[in-house]
Design a protein around this motif. Structure first.
Motif: not given
Ligand code: HPA
Length: 262
Positions: A189-194
């Protein structure tokens, strides 16, 4: 820009940092965070199980937690996990910097991109944990008298039960080094939000069947390791990122969210 520490079992505050409770409303529900005060006003602390460990791994609202951090302006996150050791070279009391994961969780809301108004995207995962933050943790660890294993594969199980010896043998054969219940979907999820996200796991037991007998949780020396780890996290988060990484370009948007401007 804000930075955040996400902590798991055994860490419910940051020694030496005054924190103020704050509820954050997100489209996925409320998240409870603690905001640093005074000179730590750029720091957000999130206890993923709640401040009194009320929420089991499979019930954590990962999407609300990560969205709340984004809404607060967080761009860099360091996360701590308590884990069991599958790899015999990582005895309890060992600390490892995660560099990859195997996801055996199930039934958890996985993505901010669920189709329809929320859009469709695929997120690149060749380096799931920020290599720039990982390098900084490894560089700074000796200053805090910490020895970190530089690489480790985290196996995420669903919990709340521990694994069976046969499951742990399987996870070991597949390349898993340590096992825990909360690492995924937090990282994805953190990667999805850059966001830039790295994680350190502290082993508190041999995983099931690695040593004869029932699982024993090690307590000796663990509190001291946790305190040193938090000091390392605070120092690391203060440094600018020195290396290139692709954390901010890893989302391949197939269909933008309805409210997307770009
Ligand atoms: N298995 C899963 N999660 C854990 C363990 C374990 O052995 N130890 C700490 N968290």
């Amino acid at each position: 820009m804000r930075v955040a520490i996400i902590a798991g079992t055994g860490i419910y505050d940051i020694p030496g940092v005054e924190l103020k409770k704050q509820l954050v409303e997100t489209p996925y529900g409320q998240a409870l965070v603690h905001l640093g005060q005074g000179s730590a006003d750029h720091l957000v602390f999130l206890a993923r199980h709640g401040p009194e460990h009320h929420t089991p791994p499979h019930k954590i609202n990962y999407k609300a937690n990560i969205k709340a951090l984004q809404l607060l302006g967080v761009e860099k996150i360091l996360a701590a996990f308590a884990v069991g050791s599958i790899n015999p070279n990582i005895p309890p009391g060992g600390l490892v910097v995660l560099d990859d994961f195997l996801d055996f969780s199930s039934g958890r809301p996985l993505s901010f991109f669920d189709g329809g108004d929320s859009g469709v995207a695929h997120t690149e995962m060749s380096q799931p944990y920020c290599p720039a933050l990982r390098a900084q943790l490894l560089n700074l660890a000796p200053e805090f008298d910490l020895k970190l294993h530089p690489r480790s594969v985290y196996v995420c199980t669903n919990g709340p039960r521990f694994e069976t010896p046969a499951e742990i043998r399987m996870h070991g054969k597949l390349g898993g080094d340590v096992v825990g219940m909360t690492g995924v979907p937090e990282v994805t999820l953190t990667r999805e939000l850059n966001m830039h996200y790295a994680a350190v796991a502290l082993s508190i037991n041999w995983a099931a069947g690695v040593k004869p007998g029932a699982i024993e949780i090690v307590r000796e020396g663990i509190a001291e390791l946790r305190a040193k780890l938090l000091s390392l996290f605070i120092e690391t988060l203060q440094k600018p990122l020195a290396l290139d990484c692709n954390c901010q370009t890893s989302v391949m948007m197939m269909h933008p969210p309805a409210h997307h401007s770009g």
